[in-house]
Design a protein around this motif. Structure first.
Motif, PDB file in Angstrom:
ATOM      1  N   ARG A  11       0.810  -1.203   0.000  1.00 14.94           N
ATOM      2  CA  ARG A  11       0.000   0.000   0.000  1.00 14.94           C
ATOM      3  C   ARG A  11       0.851   1.264   0.000  1.00 14.94           C
ATOM      4  NH1 ARG A  11      -3.267  -0.553   4.991  1.00 14.94           N
ATOM      5  NH2 ARG A  11      -2.447  -2.616   5.188  1.00 14.94           N
ATOM      6  N   LEU A  12       2.029   1.198   0.576  1.00 11.09           N
ATOM      7  CA  LEU A  12       2.874   2.379   0.700  1.00 11.09           C
ATOM      8  C   LEU A  12       3.999   2.402  -0.331  1.00 11.09           C
ATOM      9  CD1 LEU A  12       3.141   2.489   4.599  1.00 11.09           C
ATOM     10  CD2 LEU A  12       1.634   3.820   3.129  1.00 11.09           C
ATOM     11  N   TRP A  13       3.903   1.571  -1.372  1.00 18.49           N
ATOM     12  CA  TRP A  13       5.023   1.467  -2.319  1.00 18.49           C
ATOM     13  C   TRP A  13       5.329   2.791  -3.001  1.00 18.49           C
ATOM     14  CZ3 TRP A  13       5.172   2.360  -7.543  1.00 18.49           C
ATOM     15  CH2 TRP A  13       3.934   2.519  -8.179  1.00 18.49           C
ATOM     16  N   ARG A  14       4.368   3.649  -3.203  1.00  9.02           N
ATOM     17  CA  ARG A  14       4.616   4.915  -3.892  1.00  9.02           C
ATOM     18  C   ARG A  14       5.501   5.837  -3.060  1.00  9.02           C
ATOM     19  NH1 ARG A  14      -0.699   3.701  -5.511  1.00  9.02           N
ATOM     20  NH2 ARG A  14      -0.939   3.726  -7.757  1.00  9.02           N
ATOM     21  N   TRP A  15       5.559   5.629  -1.758  1.00  5.65           N
ATOM     22  CA  TRP A  15       6.351   6.474  -0.888  1.00  5.65           C
ATOM     23  C   TRP A  15       7.798   5.992  -0.793  1.00  5.65           C
ATOM     24  CZ3 TRP A  15       4.200  10.902   0.463  1.00  5.65           C
ATOM     25  CH2 TRP A  15       2.808  10.983   0.485  1.00  5.65           C
ATOM     26  N   ARG A  16       8.047   4.732  -1.170  1.00  3.20           N
ATOM     27  CA  ARG A  16       9.406   4.180  -1.073  1.00  3.20           C
ATOM     28  C   ARG A  16      10.177   4.426  -2.358  1.00  3.20           C
ATOM     29  NH1 ARG A  16       8.025  -1.763   0.309  1.00  3.20           N
ATOM     30  NH2 ARG A  16       8.798  -1.733  -1.805  1.00  3.20           N
ATOM     31  N   SER A  17      11.476   4.428  -2.221  1.00  2.00           N
ATOM     32  CA  SER A  17      12.332   4.579  -3.392  1.00  2.00           C
ATOM     33  C   SER A  17      12.321   3.270  -4.173  1.00  2.00           C
ATOM     34  CB  SER A  17      13.746   4.921  -2.941  1.00  2.00           C
ATOM     35  OG  SER A  17      14.573   5.082  -4.065  1.00  2.00           O
ATOM     36  N   SER A  18      12.125   3.368  -5.486  1.00  2.00           N
ATOM     37  CA  SER A  18      12.076   2.185  -6.336  1.00  2.00           C
ATOM     38  C   SER A  18      12.403   2.612  -7.758  1.00  2.00           C
ATOM     39  CB  SER A  18      10.665   1.572  -6.286  1.00  2.00           C
ATOM     40  OG  SER A  18      10.513   0.609  -7.303  1.00  2.00           O
ATOM     41  N   PRO A  19      13.128   1.739  -8.497  1.00  5.00           N
ATOM     42  CA  PRO A  19      13.410   2.103  -9.886  1.00  5.00           C
ATOM     43  C   PRO A  19      12.145   2.111 -10.754  1.00  5.00           C
ATOM     44  CG  PRO A  19      14.209  -0.101  -9.405  1.00  5.00           C
ATOM     45  CD  PRO A  19      13.745   0.479  -8.101  1.00  5.00           C
ATOM     46  N   LEU A  20      11.078   1.474 -10.302  1.00  5.18           N
ATOM     47  CA  LEU A  20       9.828   1.443 -11.064  1.00  5.18           C
ATOM     48  C   LEU A  20       8.908   2.624 -10.743  1.00  5.18           C
ATOM     49  CD1 LEU A  20       9.003  -2.358 -10.774  1.00  5.18           C
ATOM     50  CD2 LEU A  20      10.107  -1.159 -12.667  1.00  5.18           C
ATOM     51  N   ARG A  21       9.222   3.324  -9.671  1.00  2.00           N
ATOM     52  CA  ARG A  21       8.373   4.453  -9.267  1.00  2.00           C
ATOM     53  C   ARG A  21       8.618   5.628 -10.207  1.00  2.00           C
ATOM     54  NH1 ARG A  21       9.680   7.217  -3.747  1.00  2.00           N
ATOM     55  NH2 ARG A  21      11.283   8.086  -5.083  1.00  2.00           N
ATOM     56  N   ARG A  22       7.529   6.220 -10.660  1.00  2.00           N
ATOM     57  CA  ARG A  22       7.608   7.374 -11.549  1.00  2.00           C
ATOM     58  C   ARG A  22       7.141   8.622 -10.813  1.00  2.00           C
ATOM     59  NH1 ARG A  22       6.230   5.402 -17.454  1.00  2.00           N
ATOM     60  NH2 ARG A  22       7.011   3.299 -17.278  1.00  2.00           N
ATOM     61  N   ARG A  23       7.405   9.754 -11.426  1.00  2.00           N
ATOM     62  CA  ARG A  23       6.991  11.030 -10.841  1.00  2.00           C
ATOM     63  C   ARG A  23       5.480  11.053 -10.627  1.00  2.00           C
ATOM     64  NH1 ARG A  23       5.035  15.472 -12.986  1.00  2.00           N
ATOM     65  NH2 ARG A  23       5.327  17.446 -11.928  1.00  2.00           N
ATOM     66  N   ASP A  24       4.713  10.524 -11.571  1.00  2.00           N
ATOM     67  CA  ASP A  24       3.253  10.510 -11.448  1.00  2.00           C
ATOM     68  C   ASP A  24       2.790   9.669 -10.260  1.00  2.00           C
ATOM     69  OD1 ASP A  24       3.034  12.162 -13.591  1.00  2.00           O
ATOM     70  OD2 ASP A  24       2.377  10.626 -15.006  1.00  2.00           O
ATOM     71  N   ASP A  25       3.554   8.627  -9.910  1.00  2.00           N
ATOM     72  CA  ASP A  25       3.205   7.812  -8.744  1.00  2.00           C
ATOM     73  C   ASP A  25       3.326   8.627  -7.462  1.00  2.00           C
ATOM     74  OD1 ASP A  25       2.825   5.627 -10.434  1.00  2.00           O
ATOM     75  OD2 ASP A  25       4.919   4.979 -10.235  1.00  2.00           O
ATOM     76  N   ILE A  26       4.361   9.443  -7.385  1.00  2.00           N
ATOM     77  CA  ILE A  26       4.543  10.305  -6.208  1.00  2.00           C
ATOM     78  C   ILE A  26       3.437  11.359  -6.157  1.00  2.00           C
ATOM     79  CG2 ILE A  26       6.082  11.970  -5.103  1.00  2.00           C
ATOM     80  CD1 ILE A  26       8.399  10.404  -6.431  1.00  2.00           C
ATOM     81  N   VAL A  27       3.131  11.953  -7.304  1.00  2.00           N
ATOM     82  CA  VAL A  27       2.048  12.949  -7.361  1.00  2.00           C
ATOM     83  C   VAL A  27       0.737  12.314  -6.911  1.00  2.00           C
ATOM     84  CG1 VAL A  27       0.660  14.363  -8.924  1.00  2.00           C
ATOM     85  CG2 VAL A  27       3.149  14.358  -9.150  1.00  2.00           C
ATOM     86  N   GLU A  28       0.460  11.119  -7.396  1.00  2.00           N
ATOM     87  CA  GLU A  28      -0.782  10.441  -7.014  1.00  2.00           C
ATOM     88  C   GLU A  28      -0.818  10.166  -5.515  1.00  2.00           C
ATOM     89  OE1 GLU A  28      -3.456   6.497  -8.062  1.00  2.00           O
ATOM     90  OE2 GLU A  28      -1.469   6.706  -8.949  1.00  2.00           O
ATOM     91  N   ALA A  29       0.298   9.740  -4.944  1.00  2.00           N
ATOM     92  CA  ALA A  29       0.343   9.470  -3.510  1.00  2.00           C
ATOM     93  C   ALA A  29       0.042  10.746  -2.712  1.00  2.00           C
ATOM     94  CB  ALA A  29       1.711   8.916  -3.126  1.00  2.00           C
ATOM     95  N   TRP A  30       0.633  11.870  -3.108  1.00  2.00           N
ATOM     96  CA  TRP A  30       0.372  13.128  -2.407  1.00  2.00           C
ATOM     97  C   TRP A  30      -1.066  13.596  -2.608  1.00  2.00           C
ATOM     98  CZ3 TRP A  30       2.907  14.988   1.469  1.00  2.00           C
ATOM     99  CH2 TRP A  30       4.256  14.676   1.629  1.00  2.00           C
ATOM    100  N   VAL A  31      -1.598  13.410  -3.796  1.00  2.00           N
ATOM    101  CA  VAL A  31      -2.990  13.806  -4.060  1.00  2.00           C
ATOM    102  C   VAL A  31      -3.941  12.995  -3.188  1.00  2.00           C
ATOM    103  CG1 VAL A  31      -4.832  13.717  -5.785  1.00  2.00           C
ATOM    104  CG2 VAL A  31      -2.624  14.729  -6.371  1.00  2.00           C
ATOM    105  N   MET A  32      -3.715  11.684  -3.099  1.00  2.00           N
ATOM    106  CA  MET A  32      -4.608  10.848  -2.292  1.00  2.00           C
ATOM    107  C   MET A  32      -4.493  11.187  -0.806  1.00  2.00           C
ATOM    108  SD  MET A  32      -6.508   9.051  -4.212  1.00  2.00           S
ATOM    109  CE  MET A  32      -6.574  10.527  -5.192  1.00  2.00           C
TER     110      MET A  32
END
Length: 194
Positions: A11-32
């Motif tokens: 559930r918290l994968w968007r907050w962790r550092s990952s080579p698969l994480r994109r900028r949009d994933d971080i934006v989505e996490a903050w929006v939610m």
């Protein structure tokens, strides 16, 4: 125990550092996160402010409005199905005397089936004009709670809807990016084996 911990990490994968994480994933996490904070904090505040404002308005109505005795000038027909929306009341011509001694005549809803000359109670506002009976303290509290709940749910609906639109836009953007990347990588995988 490990499955619960893995579920939390998922559930918290968007907050962790990952080579698969994109900028949009971080934006989505903050929006939610912002959506849920706005729903909880904003909804609570909207509900409380609306409830308080409604309580004050109903208290003002109880303080300003007063009842007076009036006399029916005509017979009143019994209430029918057409008057059920008026709580069994029927419009009738009445007369009352104001505190200054002046006499007033008007139409007002009264219980059906009464005869001319019967005394009925009507409510006047601070200007001395006919008004609806103010809600009792219990009725006012119930209506205030309903209005506050409606305000909280209304705000929550708007915020969740806005969050859903943002997520949809981010999903569309991610799909477009994946399509562009596939256009670059796909031809390299075009070799057939065998």
């Amino acid at each position: 125990m490990s499955s619960g911990n893995g579920n939390r990490k998922c559930r918290l994968w968007r907050w962790r550092s990952s080579p698969l994480r994109r900028r949009d994933d971080i934006v989505e996490a903050w929006v939610m996160l912002a959506v849920w904070v706005a729903v909880v904090v904003g909804g609570t505040l909207a509900g409380l402010v609306t409830t308080h404002a409604a309580d004050q308005e109903f208290a003002r109505q109880r303080a300003e409005r007063y009842s007076v005795a009036a006399v029916l000038l005509t017979d009143v027909a019994p209430a029918t199905a057409a008057t059920d929306g008026m709580d069994g009341r029927v419009p009738a011509k009445i007369r009352w005397t104001a505190a200054d001694g002046s006499t007033h005549t008007a139409q007002a809803p009264v219980p059906g089936g009464l005869r001319a000359g019967t005394s009925v109670m009507v409510w006047l506002n601070a200007r001395g004009t006919l008004s609806a009976e103010p809600p009792s303290v219990a009725e006012g509290a119930f209506e205030s709670a309903l209005l506050g709940t409606g305000a909280a749910l209304g705000l929550a609906g708007v915020v969740v809807g806005a969050g859903a639109v943002v997520r949809w836009r981010l999903d569309r953007r991610r799909i477009d990016e994946w399509g562009r990347e596939w256009d670059l990588v796909g031809p390299r995988w075009g070799h057939k084996t065998g």
